[in-house]
Design a protein around this motif. Sequence first.
Motif, short mmCIF file in Angstrom:
data_model
loop_
_atom_site.label_atom_id
_atom_site.label_comp_id
_atom_site.label_asym_id
_atom_site.label_seq_id
_atom_site.Cartn_x
_atom_site.Cartn_y
_atom_site.Cartn_z
N SER A 216 -1.01 8.19 -17.76
CA SER A 216 -2.17 9.08 -17.73
C SER A 216 -3.35 8.49 -16.97
O SER A 216 -4.44 9.06 -16.98
N ALA A 217 -3.16 7.36 -16.29
CA ALA A 217 -4.27 6.68 -15.61
C ALA A 217 -4.76 7.47 -14.40
O ALA A 217 -3.96 7.99 -13.62
N GLU A 218 -6.07 7.55 -14.24
CA GLU A 218 -6.65 8.21 -13.07
C GLU A 218 -6.85 7.23 -11.92
O GLU A 218 -6.88 7.62 -10.76
N ILE A 219 -7.02 5.95 -12.25
CA ILE A 219 -7.16 4.91 -11.23
C ILE A 219 -6.17 3.80 -11.54
O ILE A 219 -6.13 3.30 -12.67
N ILE A 220 -5.37 3.43 -10.57
CA ILE A 220 -4.40 2.34 -10.74
C ILE A 220 -4.62 1.30 -9.65
O ILE A 220 -4.74 1.63 -8.47
N VAL A 221 -4.70 0.04 -10.07
CA VAL A 221 -4.77 -1.09 -9.15
C VAL A 221 -3.45 -1.84 -9.30
O VAL A 221 -3.15 -2.35 -10.38
N ALA A 222 -2.65 -1.87 -8.23
CA ALA A 222 -1.33 -2.48 -8.32
C ALA A 222 -1.22 -3.70 -7.42
O ALA A 222 -1.80 -3.74 -6.32
N GLY A 223 -0.46 -4.69 -7.89
CA GLY A 223 -0.31 -5.93 -7.13
C GLY A 223 1.13 -6.20 -6.74
O GLY A 223 2.07 -5.84 -7.46
N GLY A 224 1.30 -6.82 -5.59
CA GLY A 224 2.62 -7.21 -5.10
C GLY A 224 2.70 -8.71 -4.89
O GLY A 224 1.85 -9.47 -5.38
N MET A 225 3.70 -9.13 -4.14
CA MET A 225 3.91 -10.57 -3.94
C MET A 225 2.81 -11.20 -3.11
O MET A 225 2.66 -12.43 -3.09
N ILE A 278 -4.84 1.83 -5.66
CA ILE A 278 -5.23 0.72 -4.80
C ILE A 278 -4.11 -0.30 -4.78
O ILE A 278 -3.81 -0.94 -5.79
N ALA A 279 -3.45 -0.43 -3.63
CA ALA A 279 -2.31 -1.33 -3.47
C ALA A 279 -2.79 -2.66 -2.90
O ALA A 279 -3.29 -2.71 -1.78
N CYS A 280 -2.64 -3.72 -3.67
CA CYS A 280 -3.15 -5.03 -3.28
C CYS A 280 -1.99 -5.99 -3.01
O CYS A 280 -1.20 -6.29 -3.92
N GLY A 281 -1.89 -6.46 -1.78
CA GLY A 281 -0.82 -7.39 -1.45
C GLY A 281 0.57 -6.80 -1.58
O GLY A 281 1.52 -7.50 -1.88
N ILE A 282 0.67 -5.50 -1.34
CA ILE A 282 1.96 -4.80 -1.44
C ILE A 282 2.42 -4.42 -0.04
O ILE A 282 1.69 -3.74 0.70
N SER A 283 3.62 -4.85 0.32
CA SER A 283 4.10 -4.61 1.69
C SER A 283 4.42 -3.13 1.93
O SER A 283 4.15 -2.60 3.00
N GLY A 284 4.99 -2.47 0.91
CA GLY A 284 5.30 -1.05 1.06
C GLY A 284 6.78 -0.76 1.19
O GLY A 284 7.18 0.14 1.93
N ALA A 285 7.61 -1.49 0.44
CA ALA A 285 9.05 -1.20 0.44
C ALA A 285 9.28 0.20 -0.14
O ALA A 285 8.55 0.64 -1.01
N ILE A 286 10.30 0.89 0.36
CA ILE A 286 10.56 2.28 -0.05
C ILE A 286 10.76 2.39 -1.55
O ILE A 286 10.38 3.38 -2.18
N GLN A 287 11.35 1.35 -2.16
CA GLN A 287 11.58 1.38 -3.61
C GLN A 287 10.27 1.48 -4.39
O GLN A 287 10.23 2.04 -5.47
N HIS A 288 9.19 0.94 -3.85
CA HIS A 288 7.89 1.04 -4.50
C HIS A 288 7.19 2.35 -4.10
O HIS A 288 6.58 3.01 -4.94
N ILE A 289 7.30 2.71 -2.85
CA ILE A 289 6.62 3.89 -2.32
C ILE A 289 6.97 5.15 -3.10
O ILE A 289 6.09 5.96 -3.43
N VAL A 290 8.24 5.32 -3.45
CA VAL A 290 8.65 6.56 -4.13
C VAL A 290 8.02 6.69 -5.52
O VAL A 290 7.98 7.78 -6.08
N GLY A 291 7.50 5.59 -6.04
CA GLY A 291 6.89 5.65 -7.36
C GLY A 291 5.40 5.95 -7.35
O GLY A 291 4.82 6.16 -8.41
N MET A 292 4.78 5.98 -6.13
CA MET A 292 3.33 6.17 -6.10
C MET A 292 2.84 7.00 -4.91
O MET A 292 1.65 7.25 -4.77
N GLU A 293 3.74 7.49 -4.08
CA GLU A 293 3.35 8.16 -2.85
C GLU A 293 2.62 9.49 -3.07
O GLU A 293 1.94 9.99 -2.17
#
Length: 334
Positions: A216-225, A278-293
């Motif tokens: 239910s979050a309106e703002i998400i800050v996500a981190g990658g490798m 907000i995607a921080c340090g996330i390259s953008g692999a398709i497996q992640h993209i489909v979950g937030m696009e």
Amino acid sequence: MPNGENSGILIYAQLTRENYIHTVFFELLDKSKELAAKLGGVEINAVIFTTPNLINEFKESFQNMGLDKVYCFENDLFKNYSTEYYSKLIVNLVNDIKPEIFLIGATTQGRDLAPRISSALHTGLTADCTGLDINEKGLLAATRPTFGGELMATILCKTYPQMATVRPGVFRVNSVYDKKDTEFIFPQYSFEGLEDRVKILDFRNSVDSIINELDSAEIIVAGGMGLKNEQGFALLKDFAKSIGATVGATRAAVEAGLAPSSIQIGQTGKTVRPKLYIACGISGAIQHIVGMENSEHIIAINNDKNAPIFEIADTGIVGDFFEIIPKYLETKGE
């Protein structure tokens, strides 16, 4: 081919501990409208468990949402979820009303409840779906990730009811419905022969569940490798706290031990639709993209100007997360 004995769509309306209807129910309802139309306009019904008289608080909402029938199980014992009670009573209900399709949200509770029901009914269950449709033969076509998220599989169920659990956040919610004179039915039931083998003695939110209500979050800050280590994720949490955001992570970050699996976003994690991602340090692999696009607005921070994440970002910042965020926090603290 469709079974003439079974008809209609049944949706499990899960109540939260705060006595709200879980948002995944509204998402399933919207999708069910589409499915019902393809099946010739079949009924869309719901089943809910509440304490006595609580259903009165939801009657108008159910009517406004255009449900045909709502099956209400009431008891003081339903204040807390019970696998034994809920599954047995739903199995009895399904055997009685014979829905063609039965949908449950893939929440923690739904993932516990659905397999118990499908096993008792001797029917199939497609779990953690990201897509639902009706195929040319009138069967439910349920799509879900497989082979560790590398492929998407569309699965058909040969038995009835056709069951599926769907991840929260997969489907959009429509705010406009056709109001109906919903029928509220209170099935007779007995606990005879049933034993509640698990009792909840206390309930405490973990730190992760308090901070990370991704559904239910309106703002998400996500981190990658790109955040490199635990200090990087500690900085990410400080940033999230400063803007009232919820924390998420990529699968790679979770597998590296930098974040818990409960906040993983992607094909093998959660699907989210926040107003701001907000995607921080996330390259953008398709497996992640489909979950937030499908987020309304995406901001990407990455020091690699060629990172695939910039292809879907509305706003891109090429730079070092460890320089940008501390400066922002310093400015905000002034």
